[in-house]
Motif scaffolding. Sequence first.
Motif, PDB file in Angstrom:
ATOM      1  N   TYR A 164      44.879  42.562  53.790  1.00 12.12           N
ATOM      2  CA  TYR A 164      43.810  41.654  54.205  1.00 12.12           C
ATOM      3  C   TYR A 164      43.020  41.165  52.991  1.00 12.12           C
ATOM      4  O   TYR A 164      42.792  39.973  52.804  1.00 12.12           O
ATOM      5  CB  TYR A 164      42.891  42.385  55.189  1.00 12.12           C
ATOM      6  N   VAL A 165      42.600  42.093  52.146  1.00  5.75           N
ATOM      7  CA  VAL A 165      41.797  41.729  50.980  1.00  5.75           C
ATOM      8  C   VAL A 165      42.628  40.907  49.993  1.00  5.75           C
ATOM      9  O   VAL A 165      42.134  39.937  49.398  1.00  5.75           O
ATOM     10  CB  VAL A 165      41.229  42.993  50.305  1.00  5.75           C
ATOM     11  N   HIS A 166      43.898  41.280  49.818  1.00  8.04           N
ATOM     12  CA  HIS A 166      44.783  40.504  48.944  1.00  8.04           C
ATOM     13  C   HIS A 166      44.882  39.063  49.433  1.00  8.04           C
ATOM     14  O   HIS A 166      44.803  38.110  48.638  1.00  8.04           O
ATOM     15  CB  HIS A 166      46.160  41.157  48.913  1.00  8.04           C
ATOM     16  N   LEU A 167      45.059  38.873  50.738  1.00  6.32           N
ATOM     17  CA  LEU A 167      45.176  37.532  51.289  1.00  6.32           C
ATOM     18  C   LEU A 167      43.880  36.750  51.151  1.00  6.32           C
ATOM     19  O   LEU A 167      43.888  35.532  50.971  1.00  6.32           O
ATOM     20  CB  LEU A 167      45.603  37.601  52.757  1.00  6.32           C
ATOM     21  N   PHE A 168      42.759  37.432  51.232  1.00  5.77           N
ATOM     22  CA  PHE A 168      41.488  36.738  51.042  1.00  5.77           C
ATOM     23  C   PHE A 168      41.410  36.138  49.644  1.00  5.77           C
ATOM     24  O   PHE A 168      41.042  34.981  49.456  1.00  5.77           O
ATOM     25  CB  PHE A 168      40.298  37.676  51.262  1.00  5.77           C
ATOM     26  N   PHE A 169      41.756  36.927  48.638  1.00  4.92           N
ATOM     27  CA  PHE A 169      41.640  36.448  47.265  1.00  4.92           C
ATOM     28  C   PHE A 169      42.728  35.444  46.895  1.00  4.92           C
ATOM     29  O   PHE A 169      42.523  34.598  46.027  1.00  4.92           O
ATOM     30  CB  PHE A 169      41.677  37.624  46.286  1.00  4.92           C
TER      31      PHE A 169
END
Length: 271
Positions: A164-169
């Motif tokens: 999730y965090v990877h996709l946000f960035f």
Amino acid sequence: MTTYGGYSRTTYGAAGGGDDGGGFFGGSQGGSQAAKPVNDESLRPVTVKQIIDAEQAFGSDGPFRIDGVDVTQVTFVGMVRQINPQTTNITYRLDDGTGIMEVKLWLDPDKQDSESRAAFTEEQYVRVWGRLKSFGNKRHVGAHVIKPVADFNEVNYHLLEAAYVHLFFTKGGLALGGEGGNAAGGGGGNEGGMFVDSNDAFLRNASAAAKKVYQYLNQSEESNEGVNSHNIARDTGLSFQDVTAAAEELLGHGKIYTTLDDETFAILQGF
């Protein structure tokens, strides 16, 4: 609380353990350490592969960068593959399925009780909170805290959180493919738009078996333990082989996840 755009989560309530010079979980921080921007000390959920692939400028003294963002404090979950206790620290080799990383837990010389020694066993899952380090061109995590994983769901949860965090960035938190409101799954906010596939877009292109299995799981009233493939085949009229192929398709698109074993599945809610 650590916040990524519209996504926020509380930090883990862990305490104790070696500090490796971190100071993230309490204590005073003076001098230049206290002057660091807040983002430099944010806690980032990661996989071992992300640590291995992280960029580092200026040799071993520069900051680590993952997805173009400076990262120092990380948390990840892995299985203990090897334990090497020493006088001043314990080195664990942890495997999370994406790679293997050394984790060093420095011992408090004033505490020589059993809690300061190797408290874990090989083949046990643990969660680590710590700081990325590099010494002699070899990376490791200097652990602030290591805690046992009591529920295997935490392993799946962590991998989803890291994704999730990877996709946000990398994706910016915006819906892709012009799906508009449908990409958000009708739930509001950016969270649904973090993934390329909306449910509507996916179901238009999915195989007939995948659609049938997805709809069955979506309507199932089973507990969070999910539904076994044999039960899915029995209730949907599909063959076990068709259910297995459908499950692989759904797993590949992030629509379901495994629970009790590799043949038991549940819907990934909200995506």
